[in-house]
Design an enzyme around this catalytic site. Structure first.
Site, PDB file in Angstrom:
ATOM      1  N   GLY A   1       2.160  23.134   4.465  1.00 12.32           N
ATOM      2  CA  GLY A   1       1.677  22.200   5.499  1.00 12.32           C
ATOM      3  C   GLY A   1       2.811  21.698   6.368  1.00 12.32           C
TER       4      GLY A   1
ATOM      5  N   GLY B   1       0.801  -1.221   0.000  1.00 14.43           N
ATOM      6  CA  GLY B   1       0.000   0.000   0.000  1.00 14.43           C
ATOM      7  C   GLY B   1       0.832   1.268   0.000  1.00 14.43           C
ATOM      8  CB  THR B   2      -0.027   4.636   1.303  1.00 15.60           C
ATOM      9  OG1 THR B   2      -1.248   4.679   0.581  1.00 15.60           O
ATOM     10  CG2 THR B   2       0.592   6.011   1.361  1.00 15.60           C
TER      11      THR B   2
ATOM     12  CG  ASP C   1      -4.781   5.707   6.239  1.00 15.47           C
ATOM     13  OD1 ASP C   1      -4.506   5.405   7.419  1.00 15.47           O
ATOM     14  OD2 ASP C   1      -3.951   6.192   5.448  1.00 15.47           O
TER      15      ASP C   1
ATOM     16  CG  HIS D   1      23.826   4.712  33.967  1.00 16.03           C
ATOM     17  ND1 HIS D   1      23.312   5.970  33.774  1.00 16.03           N
ATOM     18  CD2 HIS D   1      25.160   4.857  34.170  1.00 16.03           C
ATOM     19  CE1 HIS D   1      24.282   6.850  33.874  1.00 16.03           C
ATOM     20  NE2 HIS D   1      25.422   6.215  34.100  1.00 16.03           N
TER      21      HIS D   1
ATOM     22  CG  HIS E   1       1.412   2.569  14.430  1.00 12.78           C
ATOM     23  ND1 HIS E   1       2.128   3.426  13.634  1.00 12.78           N
ATOM     24  CD2 HIS E   1       0.922   3.314  15.438  1.00 12.78           C
ATOM     25  CE1 HIS E   1       2.074   4.653  14.162  1.00 12.78           C
ATOM     26  NE2 HIS E   1       1.339   4.596  15.258  1.00 12.78           N
TER      27      HIS E   1
ATOM     28  N   GLY F   1       2.738  19.431   8.879  1.00 18.02           N
ATOM     29  CA  GLY F   1       2.433  18.186   9.592  1.00 18.02           C
ATOM     30  C   GLY F   1       3.623  17.249   9.457  1.00 18.02           C
TER      31      GLY F   1
ATOM     32  CB  SER G   1      -5.659   7.778   2.861  1.00 17.81           C
ATOM     33  OG  SER G   1      -4.306   7.507   3.155  1.00 17.81           O
TER      34      SER G   1
END
Ligand SMILES: Cc1cc2nc3c(=O)[nH]c(=O)nc-3n(C[C@H](O)[C@H](O)[C@H](O)COP(=O)(O)OP(=O)(O)OC[C@H]3O[C@@H](n4cnc5c(N)ncnc54)[C@H](O)[C@@H]3O)c2cc1C
Length: 483
Positions: free
Chosen positions: A195, A54-55, A327, A459, A336, A197, A160
């Site tokens: 945009g 897909g996308t 979507d 650590h 996800h 985003g 989408s």
């Protein structure tokens, strides 16, 4: 049709019949198909692309991340390597090689999906699918030939496509979408991104690191507005350091091409008309659900007022036996989220207890520094009237971050002021995309800030910053002074 899957049945009209047909082979669809096969359903997956993914795999998550890492290496070699005592005589980047490597990653993953379909005995069909009746799909193959398929249940996962701006004609050469901005053949001298985003910022970063002069125009008063203002302010400063220029509260009114140069007209903050010129303009104003032709009109598929496919809490549409995920339904347009819906939807239709926790879906921007968040932001908690306590810990006080020369940013933890329940986490800094998983886990299990603060963290690690931010909600972090 020759059947390579002996579990398939053919009905009395010669029509191939499955337990489940998944329409759309993106993350939502292919995950649903694999889960269905694991549960013993005889499953077919249809996608019009020659390869699955897909996308996300073809023109989204994966190619963008491949370009982000290559361009980050270039930026490191040019601007930061000398701090580590590494000097190069001359650093140059080879865009053709960067693109070749990106395509190789895409090829490897999409081929891998083909292999997974075979191994799970999922029938892979290539072409455009249309649900024409409950339980019936017409497949139009890429050569035009049609086939009727039957299935007890059908999942719609058609994804989408990019949203466009009114009155802006995308010519896919000069005025482009993310589809093209992932494959420019030359580094544009000047790039305007409309945009701010995740997609606009990631691709803006890529091209700025490779040498473009990038200007980002955003209608809202801040970039990546779904994070808190302190996070987005830090992100903007970091990206400005990478060479990006931002114009906020800027409303684009017109985009056109004159003498081979693209021009953007806009109203700025103080409502004055301004103009920007560029070699390329990337329109990155979001994505919209795509269900074009996937369901015959006479079936009257019900949509929400925002044009998403309307579903109930079992992913059922108003058409019997037809489900929807990814979507095309409500919620963040993230790979996800779609994958988990694929699993939940199949489990529910197979009579199991599928579930997605929509309050614990992480969101990431893969710039440098990365930004990641899950759960409530401070702003949202205030809007909802929830009494919260906050803990913030800077990477500048984290040993590993300093050793790594990655001390920019902070972790921010929000907990309920009375119960200490963890409500949300935002991280801006190197590796935030990986660090956020721990917060997702605590959130998913309904844990507290104290839980996060008491877990032993190796650590030195960047993850200690998250532990200390959790402790800071009670003013008991160790590596920063008390408030
Ligand atoms: C540049 C970019 C970067 C992104 N980065 C991230 C990221 O880092 N992380 C993240 O979570 N998300 C990211 N996304 C979003 C992510 O790609 C989508 O949320 C995800 O792909 C949606 O999955 P889906 O399965 O719902 O749909 P899609 O992936 O869009 O797949 C739908 C598929 O259905 C096929 N299809 C549609 N109609 C038919 C039909 N009638 N017949 C046959 N096939 C049909 C399409 O060809 C397509 O292959 C990014 C998107 C873009 C554009």
């Amino acid at each position: 049709m020759p059947l390579d899957n002996p579990a398939l049945s053919v009905n009395h009209k010669g029509m191939v019949s499955y337990d489940l047909i998944v329409l759309g082979g993106g993350p939502a669809g292919y995950t649903a198909a694999i889960r269905a096969a694991q549960l013993g359903l005889n499953t077919a997956i249809i996608d019009k692309r020659e390869v699955l993914g897909g996308t996300c795999l073809n023109i989204g998550c994966i190619p963008s991340k491949a370009l982000l890492i290559s361009s980050d290496h270039v930026h490191f070699a040019k601007h930061h390597a000398s701090r580590h005592g590494i000097t190069f005589e001359k650093v140059s980047s080879d865009l053709a090689q960067i693109m070749k490597r990106k395509q190789e990653v895409v090829r490897q993953l999409t081929q891998g999906l083909g292999f997974l379909m075979k191994k799970n005995k999922i029938t892979r069909l290539t072409g455009i699918g249309q649900v024409v009746a409950p339980s019936k799909v017409i497949l139009t193959k890429n050569g035009g030939e049609q086939e009727e398929l039957q299935a007890k249940q059908i999942i719609l996962a058609t994804g989408s496509v990019v949203s466009e701006l009114p009155n802006v004609i995308i010519d896919h050469q000069t005025i482009v979408t993310s589809d093209e901005a992932l494959s420019f053949e030359q580094v544009p001298e000047k790039l305007v991104v409309i945009g701010a985003g995740a997609i606009g910022l990631e691709l803006g970063s890529v091209w700025a690191r490779l040498g473009s002069k990038v200007t980002v125009l955003e209608f809202l008063p801040r970039i990546a507005a779904f994070y808190d203002p302190d996070v987005t302010q830090a992100l903007q400063e970091a990206l400005q350091g990478e060479g990006l220029t931002f114009h906020l509260e800027t409303q684009v009114t017109n985009v056109g091409i004159k003498n081979g140069k693209a021009r953007v007209e806009a109203f700025n903050k103080v409502k004055q008309k301004t103009e920007f010129t560029a070699d390329k303009i990337l329109v990155a104003v979001g994505r919209k659900p795509y269900i074009e032709g996937a369901v015959a009109k006479d079936l009257r598929l019900k949509l929400t007022d925002r044009n998403r496919v309307a579903i109930d809490n079992h992913y059922r549409t108003n058409i019997p036996g037809l489900y929807a995920i990814g979507d095309i339904i409500n919620g963040p347009m993230l790979a996800h989220k779609g994958e988990d819906e694929g699993v939940a939807c199949v489990e529910l239709l197979a009579g199991k207890a599928g579930h997605v926790n929509y309050d614990a879906i992480p969101n990431v921007i893969y710039t440098n520094p990365e930004v990641a968040g899950v759960g409530l932001t401070e702003e949202l908690a205030k809007q909802k009237g929830i009494a919260i306590k906050l803990g913030k810990f800077p990477f500048a006080a984290n040993g590993r971050a300093l050793a790594n020369d990655q001390s920019f940013g902070f972790a921010k933890v929000l907990a309920d002021s009375k119960t200490d329940k963890l409500l949300g986490v935002q991280i801006i800094g190197s590796g935030a995309s990986e660090l956020i998983s721990e917060a997702v886990t605590i959130l998913e299990f309904g844990g507290s800030a104290e839980d996060l603060g008491k877990i032993v963290h190796a650590h030195p690690t960047m993850s200690e910053a998250l532990k200390e931010a959790a402790l800071a909600t009670d003013n008991r972090a160790f590596s920063i002074p008390p408030y």
